[in-house]
Write a protein that holds these residues in place. Structure first.
Motif, mmCIF file in Angstrom:
data_model
loop_
_atom_site.group_PDB
_atom_site.id
_atom_site.type_symbol
_atom_site.label_atom_id
_atom_site.label_comp_id
_atom_site.label_asym_id
_atom_site.label_seq_id
_atom_site.Cartn_x
_atom_site.Cartn_y
_atom_site.Cartn_z
ATOM 1 N N ARG A 62 0.822 -1.207 0.000
ATOM 2 C CA ARG A 62 0.000 0.000 0.000
ATOM 3 C C ARG A 62 0.857 1.259 0.000
ATOM 4 N N ARG A 63 2.016 1.162 0.599
ATOM 5 C CA ARG A 63 2.902 2.335 0.679
ATOM 6 C C ARG A 63 3.684 2.562 -0.618
ATOM 7 N N ILE A 64 4.163 1.500 -1.222
ATOM 8 C CA ILE A 64 5.119 1.623 -2.322
ATOM 9 C C ILE A 64 4.463 1.596 -3.700
ATOM 10 N N LEU A 65 3.535 0.690 -3.895
ATOM 11 C CA LEU A 65 3.056 0.420 -5.253
ATOM 12 C C LEU A 65 2.279 1.561 -5.918
ATOM 13 N N PRO A 66 1.348 2.244 -5.244
ATOM 14 C CA PRO A 66 0.530 3.221 -5.970
ATOM 15 C C PRO A 66 1.354 4.271 -6.716
ATOM 16 N N ALA A 67 2.261 4.926 -6.011
ATOM 17 C CA ALA A 67 3.038 5.993 -6.661
ATOM 18 C C ALA A 67 4.005 5.433 -7.696
ATOM 19 N N SER A 68 4.673 4.334 -7.362
ATOM 20 C CA SER A 68 5.677 3.805 -8.290
ATOM 21 C C SER A 68 5.037 3.315 -9.580
ATOM 22 N N LEU A 69 3.934 2.591 -9.475
ATOM 23 C CA LEU A 69 3.284 2.086 -10.680
ATOM 24 C C LEU A 69 2.668 3.220 -11.498
ATOM 25 N N LEU A 70 2.183 4.266 -10.820
ATOM 26 C CA LEU A 70 1.672 5.433 -11.539
ATOM 27 C C LEU A 70 2.774 6.071 -12.376
ATOM 28 N N LEU A 283 11.916 21.774 4.609
ATOM 29 C CA LEU A 283 12.649 20.512 4.532
ATOM 30 C C LEU A 283 11.747 19.356 4.953
ATOM 31 N N ARG A 284 10.936 19.604 5.981
ATOM 32 C CA ARG A 284 10.011 18.566 6.435
ATOM 33 C C ARG A 284 8.965 18.262 5.366
ATOM 34 N N ARG A 285 8.529 19.305 4.646
ATOM 35 C CA ARG A 285 7.551 19.070 3.582
ATOM 36 C C ARG A 285 8.189 18.294 2.427
ATOM 37 N N ALA A 286 9.424 18.629 2.117
ATOM 38 C CA ALA A 286 10.138 17.863 1.096
ATOM 39 C C ALA A 286 10.260 16.407 1.514
ATOM 40 N N GLY A 287 10.419 16.184 2.820
ATOM 41 C CA GLY A 287 10.472 14.812 3.314
ATOM 42 C C GLY A 287 9.145 14.093 3.162
ATOM 43 N N ASP A 288 8.045 14.839 3.368
ATOM 44 C CA ASP A 288 6.727 14.216 3.217
ATOM 45 C C ASP A 288 6.515 13.699 1.795
ATOM 46 N N VAL A 289 6.915 14.502 0.815
ATOM 47 C CA VAL A 289 6.676 14.123 -0.588
ATOM 48 C C VAL A 289 7.922 13.515 -1.226
ATOM 49 N N SER A 290 8.904 13.157 -0.413
ATOM 50 C CA SER A 290 10.199 12.725 -0.950
ATOM 51 C C SER A 290 10.081 11.517 -1.864
ATOM 52 N N TYR A 291 9.224 10.585 -1.499
ATOM 53 C CA TYR A 291 9.100 9.368 -2.308
ATOM 54 C C TYR A 291 8.575 9.706 -3.702
ATOM 55 N N SER A 292 7.493 10.464 -3.762
ATOM 56 C CA SER A 292 6.934 10.837 -5.055
ATOM 57 C C SER A 292 7.861 11.774 -5.825
ATOM 58 N N LEU A 321 8.024 21.453 -11.855
ATOM 59 C CA LEU A 321 6.985 20.579 -12.388
ATOM 60 C C LEU A 321 6.979 19.241 -11.654
ATOM 61 N N ALA A 322 8.153 18.686 -11.423
ATOM 62 C CA ALA A 322 8.248 17.416 -10.705
ATOM 63 C C ALA A 322 7.701 17.552 -9.286
ATOM 64 N N TYR A 323 7.986 18.692 -8.653
ATOM 65 C CA TYR A 323 7.463 18.891 -7.298
ATOM 66 C C TYR A 323 5.935 18.981 -7.308
ATOM 67 N N ALA A 324 5.388 19.654 -8.314
ATOM 68 C CA ALA A 324 3.925 19.749 -8.406
ATOM 69 C C ALA A 324 3.307 18.363 -8.598
ATOM 70 N N LEU A 325 3.904 17.556 -9.448
ATOM 71 C CA LEU A 325 3.415 16.192 -9.645
ATOM 72 C C LEU A 325 3.541 15.377 -8.360
ATOM 73 N N ALA A 326 4.628 15.615 -7.629
ATOM 74 C CA ALA A 326 4.833 14.892 -6.370
ATOM 75 C C ALA A 326 3.759 15.258 -5.349
ATOM 76 N N GLU A 327 3.436 16.538 -5.269
ATOM 77 C CA GLU A 327 2.391 16.973 -4.338
ATOM 78 C C GLU A 327 1.051 16.332 -4.690
ATOM 79 N N LEU A 328 0.710 16.333 -5.970
ATOM 80 C CA LEU A 328 -0.553 15.734 -6.393
ATOM 81 C C LEU A 328 -0.569 14.235 -6.106
ATOM 82 N N THR A 329 0.536 13.572 -6.379
ATOM 83 C CA THR A 329 0.614 12.131 -6.133
ATOM 84 C C THR A 329 0.515 11.829 -4.652
ATOM 85 N N TYR A 330 1.168 12.644 -3.841
ATOM 86 C CA TYR A 330 1.151 12.435 -2.387
ATOM 87 C C TYR A 330 -0.262 12.587 -1.826
ATOM 88 N N ARG A 331 -0.971 13.617 -2.298
ATOM 89 C CA ARG A 331 -2.298 13.902 -1.748
ATOM 90 C C ARG A 331 -3.372 12.942 -2.262
#
Length: 683
Positions: A62-70, A283-292, A321-331
């Protein structure tokens, strides 16, 4: 700390000159992952005395697959739409391995195959580190479960048992990393066995938390400060080649790993100054979305490079652009799936969805990997008579030492030709996997003689240089067989044989010192073994971007003259040892321009439209002239480049397999020229 790690990697990829060692962010990720997973499993053991493997793996899914497969699916779609046609199959194969969390093994294979590694960067290249982590996630809960069971039966402390196992794993894995780096640096970089110690270091730190929290805040702050300083220094001092001639990871990986351990220690117990620094909101926010963010940033840059010319300013927009995509993917992807109580209560459903999702994405990757780039081209029925450049003036009676194909020996032109990009890419001599060509970061040791000796006979020929030597080896081997000689291939990627010439290479992040040492080791070996002949060849760019003793780049306009002078010194050194030398003119090459060569043909253009201007005489021809023709020169461009235009197709033969190297089929047609050159040497 995840925010720090991902920013290191992103800055390194977007602006490598700013942070040449930013790849250590991956080392930070590994160590932090070991700590986090170790802490979670220890908490479970403390609660229940055991590890529920099925529950652990479904949580990870549940943690890894959704973002990676997307990201894999989106990148495959972009590949199908915009990637160069001749790259789509290879990228699809990369996506297949990435979706199965085995990308590191894919890139180990490609890294040990120079001609495969010469392709453009893959948008899935960064998935290698995710693959290592997932392989770790398969093994580590089993180890924890076994230690918990053993500790319960023997009355031991589970934490102590795990510390011992982690310590043994650290020592063994680090020792293997050091050993393997010197022999197979690419394997050492991507292998889970050489990276396991970094994850184990994080696990050991997690096990030691009850002790660490009793340390004073001052002591932990000092460790944290030292850790931050070490991360900063290694990020600036290290580069892709390692440091001071020592390749990475080796023991150099201990610096970012131990620095991360120090930061983890600083974050335990009562928060000190270091912990507050790392808790800085951005920095903490970057950590939140770090995976995406890690998943998105690299394919965004690579896909953009297919469409526009990138650079520092463009890369800044791509990072946003990558950060924006990461935020959307995270949320909207990561959190909803990870926090779904419905899926958490239905682990079998989670497993079924995970398997079906992986299957769907791998099917898409397989579809892209099945892409066939074919084109039918009309080859002109006649072509101008190829004329080689005039040989240097020679004294009356001196034999001609300029060897070329007779026009009648060149491939005959015919009507239409069907070109399959996959067949063209596969048309090369598969000998570099035997270690006959050292990579940029493989050090200065010579290839193994037994592995890199081809054929048999009483005479010995050494074919030396860079990847051009590997590419031209079929012609030399055919000619050698006719003369009862064996061929030994010794090459190093883009390494000039010009004595006294040091060049800058982006692949090593600075002066290519390992090439200088390789060249000296090679010349010394040749002087000692005294073979019957030495054949020398380099790419025309191997001696470009020369640097002075201080590492500063010299004037670009004079590099050919200096390279030719260095080649003359190398030839004269071998001549003084009584060794016959043959030079090969610098092979012409299309370069990265998509309007040239096979890639141009696949775009639907004609042979004439995809031709390119024949290059001016390079360092090897200049050296040949300075030597007054005392050593033979074998020409390899004349037939493919008549009237100063280089044709991508000659007869039914595609000339170039990529942006630099001839196809093996074309190379074999050059054998008669090498045959005559050897006849001259051994007359």
């Amino acid at each position: 700390m995840r925010g720090l790690a991902v920013l290191l990697v992103v800055v390194h990829h977007a602006w490598p000159g700013v942070l040449p060692g930013g790849f250590i962010g991956v080392d930070v990720f590994f160590t932090v992952s070991g700590f986090v997973i170790g802490s979670l499993l220890l908490a479970e053991i403390d609660r229940s005395g055991a590890v529920n493997l099925y529950d652990f793996w479904t949580r990870r899914a549940r943690r890894i697959l959704p973002a990676s497969l997307l990201v894999v699916a989106a990148t495959l779609g972009a590949t199908w739409l915009w990637a160069p046609e001749d790259d789509r199959r290879a990228i699809g194969e990369d996506g297949l391995w990435a979706s199965l969390f085995a990308a590191n093994f894919r890139f180990i294979h490609q890294g040990t195959d120079y001609f495969a590694s010469e392709r453009d960067p893959s948008p899935f290249q960064h998935f290698w580190s995710l693959a290592v982590e997932e392989q770790f996630y398969l093994a580590i809960p089993i180890i924890f479960a076994a230690c918990a069971l053993l500790a319960r039966r023997r009355g031991w402390s589970p934490r102590l048992c795990l510390v011992v196992v982690a310590a043994v794993g650290c020592v063994a894995s680090l020792a293997w990393s050091i050993q393997l780096t010197s022999d197979h640096q690419v394997v050492a970089y991507f292998s889970p066995l050489t990276r396991a110690w970094q994850l184990a270091a994080g696990v050991a730190t997690a096990c030691a938390v009850p002790v660490l929290i009793r340390w004073s805040v001052l002591l932990r702050d000092c460790l944290g400060l030292a850790g931050l300083l070490a991360v900063a220094v290694t990020g600036v001092v290290l580069d892709d080649a390692g440091f001071a001639g020592i390749a990475y990871p080796s023991f150099l990986s201990a610096a970012p790993t131990l620095a991360t351990v120090a930061l983890l220690v600083a974050g335990t117990g009562t928060a000190g100054r270091t912990a507050r620094v790392l808790s800085f909101a951005p920095l903490r926010r970057a950590g939140d979305v770090s995976y995406s963010l890690y998943l998105w940033h690299w394919p965004v840059m690579i896909v953009a490079s297919w469409l526009v010319t990138t650079g520092p300013a463009v890369n800044a927009m791509l990072v946003l652009l990558a950060y924006a995509l990461a935020e959307l993917t995270y949320r909207y992807v990561e959190n909803p799936v990870r926090r779904s109580s419905w899926l958490a209560d239905r682990r079998s459903v989670t497993a079924l969805v995970a398997v079906s999702s992986i299957g769907t994405v791998t099917a898409c990757a397989n579809e892209v990997a099945s892409y066939t780039a074919r084109v039918s081209v009309n080859v002109p029925s006649t072509s101008p008579r190829a004329q080689p450049p005039p040989p240097p003036p020679r004294e009356p009676g001196r034999p001609v030492t300029d060897f070329d194909l007779d026009p009648s020996e060149a491939p005959v032109t015919t009507g239409r030709l069907e070109i399959d990009a996959a067949d063209v890419h596969a048309d090369y001599p598969d000998i570099d996997r035997r270690g006959c060509q050292k990579g940029y970061t493989d050090g200065a040791d010579l290839p193994d003689l037994d592995s890199c000796t081809f054929g048999s006979g009483s005479r010995t020929i050494y074919l030396v240089g860079d990847s051009m030597a590997t590419a031209l080896s079929p012609a030399v081997r055919i000619a050698a067989d006719r003369h009862g000689a064996q061929v030994r291939v010794m090459a190093k990627a883009s390494c000039t044989l010009a004595t006294g010439v040091t060049v800058h290479k982006d692949q090593v992040g600075g002066p290519y010192r390992s090439c200088d040492r390789f060249r000296e080791n090679l010349l010394t070996h040749l002087e000692r073994t005294r073979p019957d002949a030495v054949v020398m060849v380099n790419s025309d760019g191997s001696a470009a971007r020369q640097v002075d003793r201080g590492g500063r780049e010299t004037r670009e306009s004079t590099w050919i003259d200096r390279a030719a002078a260095g080649l003359v010194r190398s030839v004269e050194r071998l001549d003084a040892a009584g060794i016959d030398v043959l030079l090969i003119e610098n092979p012409a090459k299309p370069g990265d321009d998509a309007e040239r060569g096979t890639r141009c043909l696949l775009g639907g253009r004609t042979v004439a439209q995809c031709a390119f201007r024949r290059p001016e005489p390079g360092a090897y021809e200049t050296a040949y002239r300075r030597l007054d023709g005392r050593v033979p020169l074998v020409r390899v461009n004349t037939q493919a480049c008549p009237d100063d235009r280089c044709l991508p197709v000659l007869g039914r033969t595609v000339v170039w397999r990529d942006h630099s190297h001839f196809t093996m089929t074309y190379v074999k047609t050059l054998a008669p020229a090498f045959d005559r050159a050897l006849q001259h040497v051994w007359r």
